[in-house]
Scaffold this active site. Structure first.
Site, PDB file in Angstrom:
ATOM      1  N   HIS A  10      27.650  14.382  34.998  1.00 33.05           N
ATOM      2  CA  HIS A  10      26.645  13.351  35.281  1.00 33.05           C
ATOM      3  C   HIS A  10      27.184  11.938  35.008  1.00 33.05           C
ATOM      4  O   HIS A  10      28.192  11.758  34.327  1.00 33.05           O
ATOM      5  CB  HIS A  10      25.392  13.587  34.424  1.00 33.05           C
ATOM      6  CG  HIS A  10      25.661  13.493  32.950  1.00 33.05           C
ATOM      7  ND1 HIS A  10      25.778  12.298  32.277  1.00 33.05           N
ATOM      8  CD2 HIS A  10      25.861  14.461  32.008  1.00 33.05           C
ATOM      9  CE1 HIS A  10      26.018  12.515  31.010  1.00 33.05           C
ATOM     10  NE2 HIS A  10      26.081  13.831  30.813  1.00 33.05           N
ATOM     11  N   GLU A  84      23.732  20.923  28.658  1.00 32.89           N
ATOM     12  CA  GLU A  84      24.718  20.637  27.617  1.00 32.89           C
ATOM     13  C   GLU A  84      24.396  21.458  26.375  1.00 32.89           C
ATOM     14  O   GLU A  84      23.288  21.995  26.218  1.00 32.89           O
ATOM     15  CB  GLU A  84      24.691  19.140  27.295  1.00 32.89           C
ATOM     16  CG  GLU A  84      25.723  18.659  26.275  1.00 32.89           C
ATOM     17  CD  GLU A  84      27.164  18.946  26.705  1.00 32.89           C
ATOM     18  OE1 GLU A  84      27.548  20.138  26.660  1.00 32.89           O
ATOM     19  OE2 GLU A  84      27.882  17.993  27.043  1.00 32.89           O
TER      20      GLU A  84
END
Length: 206
Positions: A10, A84
């Site tokens: 990202h 994550e």
């Protein structure tokens, strides 16, 4: 024909810029992160004929995937297994604060309300395997996720020893990794099903 998976980190967030551990805290992209994602989306859309798009469901990944979707015309699907690592009590802290709080950089966040890297690697690799099993000849699938989870999941997916992860440089925001699978030609030694083709590619902000 080649089958391809592109793993895209990202764009940058305010917490990235401050050096704060995000984990699964749902932080949105900074304006620079949107610019990075647009540049990466243009590069990926130009380089590959993207056929599918899969993303972590955290905001920073979803917002990055939205730029890829706009560029390629592919609607994103979301998979929480691509998140994550959960860093528990450390989320929101920078490295100095973590060292002051815990006395070291923990090898696992599990004792502090988070996850072990083994857990992250297993869930990410499982998601990646599900993608890999459905990539048809000539297809390119973009998977948008997070730096730590990508490295751990990549190693598990390719069957590497977990210690190999420490030899991989951290991925910059909106850098990507390319995995390819090709049919072995008759008479040649069969290759691994999926191979690492590129690592840490990126696109400058125009």
């Amino acid at each position: 024909m080649t089958r391809r998976i592109v793993l895209l980190r990202h764009g940058v967030t305010p917490w990235n810029a401050d050096g704060r551990y995000q984990g699964q805290t749902d932080i949105e992209l900074a304006e620079t992160g949107h610019q990075q994602a647009k540049a990466a989306a243009r590069a990926l859309g130009t380089t590959y004929a993207v056929t599918r798009l899969v993303s972590s469901d955290l905001a920073r990944a979803r917002q990055t995937a939205a730029h890829v979707a706009e560029e390629t015309g592919r609607e994103a699907a979301y998979d929480p297994r691509l998140r994550e690592v959960c860093a528990g009590e450390a989320e929101g802290m920078n490295r100095a604060q973590i060292l002051e709080r815990f006395g070291e950089m923990p090898a696992s966040w599990e004792p502090y309300g988070g996850e072990s890297w083994h857990t992250v690697a297993a869930r990410f690799a499982a998601a990646l395997n599900d993608v890999a099993e459905t990539v048809a000849s000539g297809e390119t699938v973009v998977v948008v996720a997070h730096g730590g989870a990508i490295r751990q999941g990549l190693a598990a997916f390719l069957g590497w020893d977990p210690s190999v992860v420490t030899t991989l440089a951290p991925l910059s925001n909106c850098a990507w990794i390319e995995l390819v699978a090709r049919e072995s030609a008759p008479g040649l030694i069969p290759s691994a099903p999926w191979r690492l083709a590129t690592y840490g590619m990126g696109a400058p902000i125009s």
